[in-house]
Design an enzyme around this catalytic site. Structure first.
Site, PDB file in Angstrom:
ATOM      1  N   ASP A 107       0.856  -1.175   0.000  1.00 21.70           N
ATOM      2  CA  ASP A 107       0.000   0.000   0.000  1.00 21.70           C
ATOM      3  C   ASP A 107       0.901   1.237   0.000  1.00 21.70           C
ATOM      4  O   ASP A 107       2.125   1.154   0.143  1.00 21.70           O
ATOM      5  CB  ASP A 107      -0.948  -0.030   1.210  1.00 21.70           C
ATOM      6  CG  ASP A 107      -2.184   0.821   0.976  1.00 21.70           C
ATOM      7  OD1 ASP A 107      -3.221   0.575   1.616  1.00 21.70           O
ATOM      8  OD2 ASP A 107      -2.115   1.758   0.143  1.00 21.70           O
ATOM      9  N   GLU A 144     -10.837   6.699   4.147  1.00 15.66           N
ATOM     10  CA  GLU A 144      -9.854   6.074   5.025  1.00 15.66           C
ATOM     11  C   GLU A 144     -10.008   6.529   6.483  1.00 15.66           C
ATOM     12  O   GLU A 144     -11.129   6.783   6.939  1.00 15.66           O
ATOM     13  CB  GLU A 144      -8.446   6.341   4.464  1.00 15.66           C
ATOM     14  CG  GLU A 144      -8.286   5.808   3.043  1.00 15.66           C
ATOM     15  CD  GLU A 144      -6.846   5.755   2.567  1.00 15.66           C
ATOM     16  OE1 GLU A 144      -6.570   6.157   1.438  1.00 15.66           O
ATOM     17  OE2 GLU A 144      -5.991   5.279   3.339  1.00 15.66           O
TER      18      GLU A 144
HETATM   19  C1  GLC Z   1      -4.427   4.266  -0.134  1.00 10.04           C
HETATM   20  C2  GLC Z   1      -5.289   3.093   0.216  1.00 10.04           C
HETATM   21  C3  GLC Z   1      -5.389   2.062  -0.863  1.00 10.04           C
HETATM   22  C4  GLC Z   1      -5.246   2.702  -2.230  1.00 10.04           C
HETATM   23  C5  GLC Z   1      -3.857   3.310  -2.319  1.00 10.04           C
HETATM   24  C6  GLC Z   1      -3.644   4.048  -3.647  1.00 10.04           C
HETATM   25  O1  GLC Z   1      -3.725   4.730   0.971  1.00 10.04           O
HETATM   26  O2  GLC Z   1      -5.026   2.423   1.445  1.00 10.04           O
HETATM   27  O3  GLC Z   1      -6.647   1.395  -0.724  1.00 10.04           O
HETATM   28  O4  GLC Z   1      -5.415   1.734  -3.255  1.00 10.04           O
HETATM   29  O5  GLC Z   1      -3.585   4.203  -1.250  1.00 10.04           O
HETATM   30  O6  GLC Z   1      -4.484   5.150  -3.736  1.00 10.04           O
END
Ligand code: GLC
Length: 631
Positions: free
Chosen positions: A327, A524
């Protein structure tokens, strides 16, 4: 197959042919044409094996891997945020992937603007020594939702309430087509999270608390995204996320200022395997080619460094043959010693690292790790093999650019109709005194209140144009109010006032009030909620209408259940519409009976905070999992 672009080798062949002096015969008028010298035979130049689409993918990968330097291999394992890349570094360093994070749109935020941006990056990749195309990723988590003009579907919690696998497959197909039109063949979705505590800001990204429901819908959506052949022009790869246990974290264990997001999942292995793991088996069986690791921890160990769960369970026991992606900056959270964290994460089984900013630092750290013997070269080769295999499966070496012939259909009415059906199927009717709903289109007067009634941004929630979403007319679509106005008969008077201060007579016989209230957009951990309370402004509107209206319908726009026990008695009818996306008219479809209510709660609706996480009930919940009235 994706349409073929002319490959470098073809140019070489053409040049050889031209240099051989064989001119195309020029047409003559009268005299019998002289016998033309037969053109010298030029041995057909075989394309290099990895460029030969007639060869098996495994052979192409083997050939390419043999040609790659360690630096080029590590470049392929590097995924960079598009605003952080120096474009020439794409070729110089052999960068494997780029992404747009939430809101990562180009200045021209139109489908064509995206196609131009992504194709520009791909041209740089073609200039690299081996011409390995980029894999460009984006969070198209409820439609291609960073792009203005695309169809924005309900967020997953609403689709969990609809519980319609055929619809999920259709949504996946439309999402893939709208992505491929912009040259993006990698979707960071579906989230297969199983939220156990709805105070979590990412509850709405999950389909349900129930692993069986998640598995069914995620597999169907993935089949829609990936189609029968990954190399088809309108297919993309999905990414099941976030492995594993992202939805099981405990309150007050969150990362940084987040209260529960990215926290610690404190359960035994039997529970982890029963609640959080099954959807990964389901998506692997459905052909998953990419899986993203969770920021969260399991009993204190960060998932980004968890060799047992990634290597042994995911890749070993479950046989996942695709690639594992970290991530956003997830590796950095392991211990804080970056060089060690890089080695730990790659050895644990992460193949592609979403850096996302300082990519030279990552490349240097991993190069150092390999040279020091901390990361075996075999691990690097395994990671690169996985990544290249998927680039070949997608047909990117033949056609990596945007499928511009698909641009005209982006946001088309027929697709919006599918989203509208999804909205209607997602609404859950929770209370309906005296059969008030569905309303008659011929009712005399309707008084609509609530900012969420007339705001595409609010009804779409987070991950829409902006990472956190945004109030206002942020993208084309229909608001719930527009749907209501279109649904009522000619004789009905509809008055809208966001705060519920109406000029008309709301006590008139047959008059009905509708309050569309709920949460403002978030994403988030920004959405982690200590109280699950309705915003105070919304409560003010509700209290006003409870006093003034003889019949009050409440429609909740939220990413999760909210604590409403103290209010529900004052409402005649209540429906949860979740985060419907761009086609708010779907809410009016069930409100006026054009489509029957069918939604069922995909998560338990707690009565009080001490009933969280689910399953720790002191008393029965306000509404149980699976509840939904069907008048
Ligand atoms: C974010 C998320 C993830 C996402 C990634 C790219 O922090 O946790 O779900 O796909 O970054 O945007």
């Amino acid at each position: 197959m994706k349409k073929h672009g002319l490959r470098p080798i073809a140019f070489l062949w053409l040049i050889l042919l031209a240099l051989s002096g064989c001119d195309a015969p020029t047409p003559t008028l009268m005299p019998t044409p002289l016998p033309q010298p037969s053109p010298p035979t030029v041995a057909a130049v075989e394309p290099l094996p990895y460029l030969n689409s007639a060869l098996p993918i495994a052979a192409r990968v083997d050939d390419l891997l043999r040609r790659m330097s360690l630096a080029e291999k590590i470049g392929q394992m590097t995924l960079v945020e598009k605003n952080s890349i120096v474009a020439t570094d794409i070729a110089d360093l052999g960068i494997g992937g780029l992404l747009s994070g939430g809101g990562g749109y180009p200045q021209d935020n139109t489908p064509t603007g995206w196609a131009n941006m992504v194709d520009d990056f791909q041209q740089h990749a073609r200039d690299s020594r081996l011409g390995i195309p980029l894999l460009y990723g984006v969070d198209a988590v409820h439609g291609h939702s960073n792009v203005k003009g695309t169809v924005i579907f309900p967020h997953n919690i609403g689709l969990g309430a609809a519980n319609n696998p055929a619809l999920m497959q259709r949504i996946g197909q439309i999402t893939a087509a709208e992505m491929a039109a912009t040259g993006i063949y990698w979707n960071y979705g579906p989230a297969v999270s199983a939220p156990q505590d709805v105070r979590w800001g990412r509850t709405y990204e999950g389909y349900s608390e129930d692993p069986a429901l998640i598995s069914r819908l995620a597999a169907a959506y993935l089949r829609g995204l990936q189609g029968e052949h990954l190399a088809a022009p309108d297919t993309v790869i999905g990414t099941a996320k976030h492995f594993v246990g992202d939805g099981g974290t405990a309150w007050d264990t969150g990362s940084g200022r987040y209260r529960i997001d990215q926290g610690d999942t404190q359960v035994d292995e039997a529970t982890l395997r029963a609640v959080h793991l099954p959807p990964y088996s389901a998506v692997i069986a459905a052909g998953a080619r990419s899986i993203m690791v969770s920021y969260s921890s399991w009993n204190g160990t960060k998932m980004h460094g968890h060799a047992y769960l990634i290597n042994d369970v995911l890749k070993g026991e479950l046989g996942f043959s695709g690639f594992v992606v970290s991530d956003w900056g997830g590796i950095d959270q392991i211990s804080g010693n970056y060089d060690n964290d890089v080695a730990t994460a790659i050895n644990a089984g992460i193949d592609m690292n979403m850096v996302p900013f300082d990519y030279r630092r990552f490349i240097a750290a991993l190069s150092k790790g390999v040279e020091a013997g901390d990361v075996p070269l075999a691990r690097i080769d395994d990671a690169v093999r996985r990544i290249l295999t998927i680039k070949f499966e997608l047909g990117l070496f033949e056609q990596a650019l945007a499928q511009r012939h698909l641009l005209a259909a982006v946001g088309a009415d027929g697709r919006r109709q599918v989203a509208r059906e999804a909205v209607a199927q997602s609404v859950v009717l929770l209370k309906n005194e005296d059969g008030l709903l569905p309303l008659s289109p011929d009712l005399p007067a309707l008084f609509v209140a609530g900012a969420a009634a007339d705001d595409i941004g609010i009804q779409s929630g987070g991950w829409t144009i902006e990472w956190q979403g945004k109030k206002g007319a942020i993208t084309p679509g229909t608001t719930i109010l527009q749907g209501i106005r279109a649904a009522v008969g000619a004789g009905a008077v509809v008055e809208y006032n966001a705060t519920g201060n109406f000029s008309g007579d709301i006590t008139a016989p047959g008059a009905v009030c509708v309050a569309v209230v709920g949460e403002l957009p978030y994403a988030e951990g920004e959405g982690d909620s200590r109280t699950l309370a309705l915003p105070t402004g919304e409560i003010r509107v509700l209290r006003r209408l409870e006093q003034a209206c003889s019949r009050l319908v409440v429609i909740l726009i939220s990413g999760r259940p909210l604590l409403i026990s103290e209010f529900v008695d004052g409402w005649d009818a209540l429906a949860a519409a979740w985060l419907p996306g761009s086609e708010g008219a779907g809410v009016a479809d069930v409100l006026f009976g054009a489509v029957p209510f069918r939604g069922k709660l995909p998560v338990t609706w707690p009565a009080t905070l001490d009933q969280l996480p689910r399953g720790t009930y002191a008393d029965p919940p306000l509404f149980p999992f699976g509840f939904g009235l069907t008048p």
